[in-house]
Enzyme design. Structure first.
Site, PDB file in Angstrom:
ATOM      1  N   SER A  65      -3.909  23.865  -3.171  1.00  0.00           N
ATOM      2  CA  SER A  65      -4.291  22.646  -2.463  1.00  0.00           C
ATOM      3  C   SER A  65      -4.387  21.443  -3.384  1.00  0.00           C
ATOM      4  O   SER A  65      -4.770  21.563  -4.556  1.00  0.00           O
ATOM      5  CB  SER A  65      -5.648  22.870  -1.788  1.00  0.00           C
ATOM      6  OG  SER A  65      -6.194  21.661  -1.310  1.00  0.00           O
ATOM      7  N   GLU A 113      -6.657  19.436  -3.213  1.00  0.00           N
ATOM      8  CA  GLU A 113      -8.079  19.287  -3.514  1.00  0.00           C
ATOM      9  C   GLU A 113      -8.420  19.809  -4.907  1.00  0.00           C
ATOM     10  O   GLU A 113      -9.489  19.506  -5.429  1.00  0.00           O
ATOM     11  CB  GLU A 113      -8.927  19.997  -2.464  1.00  0.00           C
ATOM     12  CG  GLU A 113      -8.948  19.295  -1.113  1.00  0.00           C
ATOM     13  CD  GLU A 113      -9.741  17.991  -1.122  1.00  0.00           C
ATOM     14  OE1 GLU A 113     -10.646  17.841  -1.965  1.00  0.00           O
ATOM     15  OE2 GLU A 113      -9.449  17.121  -0.285  1.00  0.00           O
ATOM     16  N   TYR A 161     -14.643  24.281  -2.251  1.00  0.00           N
ATOM     17  CA  TYR A 161     -13.295  24.610  -1.787  1.00  0.00           C
ATOM     18  C   TYR A 161     -12.276  24.387  -2.894  1.00  0.00           C
ATOM     19  O   TYR A 161     -11.464  25.268  -3.206  1.00  0.00           O
ATOM     20  CB  TYR A 161     -12.947  23.755  -0.570  1.00  0.00           C
ATOM     21  CG  TYR A 161     -11.514  23.885  -0.096  1.00  0.00           C
ATOM     22  CD1 TYR A 161     -11.142  24.883   0.796  1.00  0.00           C
ATOM     23  CD2 TYR A 161     -10.533  22.992  -0.535  1.00  0.00           C
ATOM     24  CE1 TYR A 161      -9.832  24.995   1.237  1.00  0.00           C
ATOM     25  CE2 TYR A 161      -9.226  23.100  -0.099  1.00  0.00           C
ATOM     26  CZ  TYR A 161      -8.872  24.100   0.779  1.00  0.00           C
ATOM     27  OH  TYR A 161      -7.568  24.217   1.201  1.00  0.00           O
TER      28      TYR A 161
END
Length: 348
Positions: free
Chosen positions: A143, A145, A167
Site C-alpha cells: 500500500s 500508506e 495499517y
C-alpha cells in the site's frame, strides 16, 4: 481497458487455479471477474460469520457459467494450519493476498487485529507456501500508506517507508517479509504498491463512497448533509478494475519484483467532494458538508502520489480512467442504486 490476451488453450486443457484472500472485498471481486474471464478456476477465502458478506461477488457466484469455476472456502488469515491445508488441497498456480483489515482510520482503534491480519497473516501465507512446497506465484497487496510521511514526491519503488498508522506499519512488515522470502527461498513473490483505487464497490465507510453516496442521497432528499474529516488530504486516486489487472500482470511477468501502481496525479478530498457535487448540479456545495473530528487520524498523511513508470515499462500497464471519470462512475452507480437521476451538467 486494454488487457493482455490469454494464450489459446487446447480443448480440455487443465485450467489454471488461483487462490484469492479477501475475495469478497472491492479488489477481490474485480480480480475474480478478471481471472474467470481468462479461464481460471478461482478459489476464494471467506471468513465465517453469522451473515453472508458476499454482496460484491454474489452476481459472479450465481452466474451459471461460473458455478464450477468459483469455489469459496471458509478460513482466515489468522489460522495458519487451515491456510496450509487449503494450499495443499487447491495447489494454486497463483495466490493473491488481498485479505486485511483495510481501513486506515480504524487501524488506530484495532491495531493488534490489523497487525495480525496484515502483518502476521502475510507471514503465515508465505510460510504455508514454503512448508507445503506448492509451486505457485504469490502477489502481496502492499500500500501507498507505507510511505506515510513521505520522504520525496512523487514516490517510487526506491522511496523510503515512513508509515503513519498501524495499517501502514503492518503493510511494511508484510512487504519486507515478502521480499525476504523471495530472496531467501527463491519463491516467486511480488509486491504491488497500490495507491488509492476506488469504484462503486468501495466500502461505504471509505471517504470516496461516503461522498458519492451522500451526494446521491442529498439529490434524493434522503439527507441534508454529509460529514467528512480532513478535506486537505491529497491522494492519488485510480480505478480499481484497472489496478487488479496490474496485479495479474505482475504474476505473468518473467521474474518477481515490486511495482508501484498509480496515476501520477493527486487530488484533495475537497476536490473529490467538489467534483461530485458539481456533477449533481449543486454549486454551493460547502453548505452540504460538515467536518467531524472523529474522522481525523491521530497521525495524518498529507499527500501521496506515485510514479508508476516501472510498471509501464516492464508490465505494459498504465491507467486509463481519469479522476473526473472516476467520480462520475461512482456517483452514477450510487444514484442508480437509490433510484435518482444525475442531471446533465456541462463538462468543465
Amino acid at each position: 481497458m486494454d488487457t493482455i490476451k490469454p494464450t489459446a488453450a487446447s480443448a480440455g486443457a487443465k485450467k489454471k487455479k488461483a487462490f484469492i484472500t479477501g475475495i469478497t472485498g472491492q479488489d477481490g471481486s474485480y480480480l475474480a471477474e478478471l481471472l474467470l474471464d481468462k479461464g481460471y478456476e478461482v478459489h476464494g477465502l471467506v471468513r465465517r460469520s453469522s451473515h453472508f458478506n458476499r454482496e460484491r461477488i454474489e452476481h459472479i457466484y450465481q452466474d451459471a457459467q461460473n458455478t464450477q469455476n468459483l469455489i469459496l472456502h471458509y478460513g482466515d488469515l489468522t489460522d495458519a494450519s487451515n491456510l496450509s491445508r487449503l494450499l495443499e488441497k487447491i495447489a494454486p498456480e497463483e495466490i493473491y493476498n488481498l485479505g486485511a483489515q483495510s481501513h486506515v482510520r480504524i487501524s488506530f482503534d484495532m491495531p493488534e487485529y490489523t497487525a495480525d491480519t496484515i502483518g502476521l497473516g502475510t507471514l503465515r501465507l508465505l510460510e504455508a507456501i514454503r512448508e507445503t512446497r506448492v509451486k505457485t506465484k504469490f502477489y502481496q497487496a502492499s500500500s501507498s500508506e507505507m510511505f506515510g510521511s513521505v520522504r520525496e514526491t512523487p514516490q517510487t519503488e526506491r522511496t523510503p517507508f515512513y508509515p503513519r498508522s498501524p495499517y501502514g506499519s503492518a503493510k511494511v512488515f508484510a512487504f519486507w517479509n515478502t521480499v525476504n522470502y523471495r530472496e531467501a527461498y527463491g519463491i516467486f513473490v511480488s509486491n504491488g504498491i497500490l495507491f488509492n483505487h476506488e469504484s462503486p464497490r468501495r466500502g461505504e465507510n471509505f471517504v470516496t463512497r461516503k461522498i458519492t453516496m451522500g451526494v446521491a442521497e442529498i439529490l434524493a432528499g434522503k439527507r441534508d448533509k454529509i460529514y467528512l474529516g480532513n478535506l486537505d488530504a491529497k491522494r492519488d486516486w485510480g480505478y480499481a478494475p484497472e489496478y487488479v489487472e496490474a496485479m495479474w500482470r505482475m504474476l505473468q511477468h518473467s521474474k518477481p519484483d515490486d511495482y508501484i501502481i498509480a496515476t501520477g496525479e493527486h487530488h484533495s478530498v475537497e476536490e473529490f467532494a467538489e467534483e461530485a457535487f458539481r456533477l449533481a448540479g449543486i454549486k454551493d456545495w460547502k453548505k452540504y458538508v460538515g467536518i467531524d473530528k472523529r474522522y481525523y487520524r491521530p497521525a495524518e498523511v498529507d499527500i501521496l502520489v506515485g510514479n508508476a513508470e516501472k510498471a509501464r515499462k516492464e508490465l505494459g500497464w498504465e491507467p486509463k480512467v481519469t479522476f473526473k471519470e472516476l467520480v462520475r462512475i461512482m456517483l452514477e452507480a450510487d444514484a442508480k442504486r437509490i433510484g435518482v437521476k444525475i442531471p446533465q451538467v456541462k463538462e468543465s
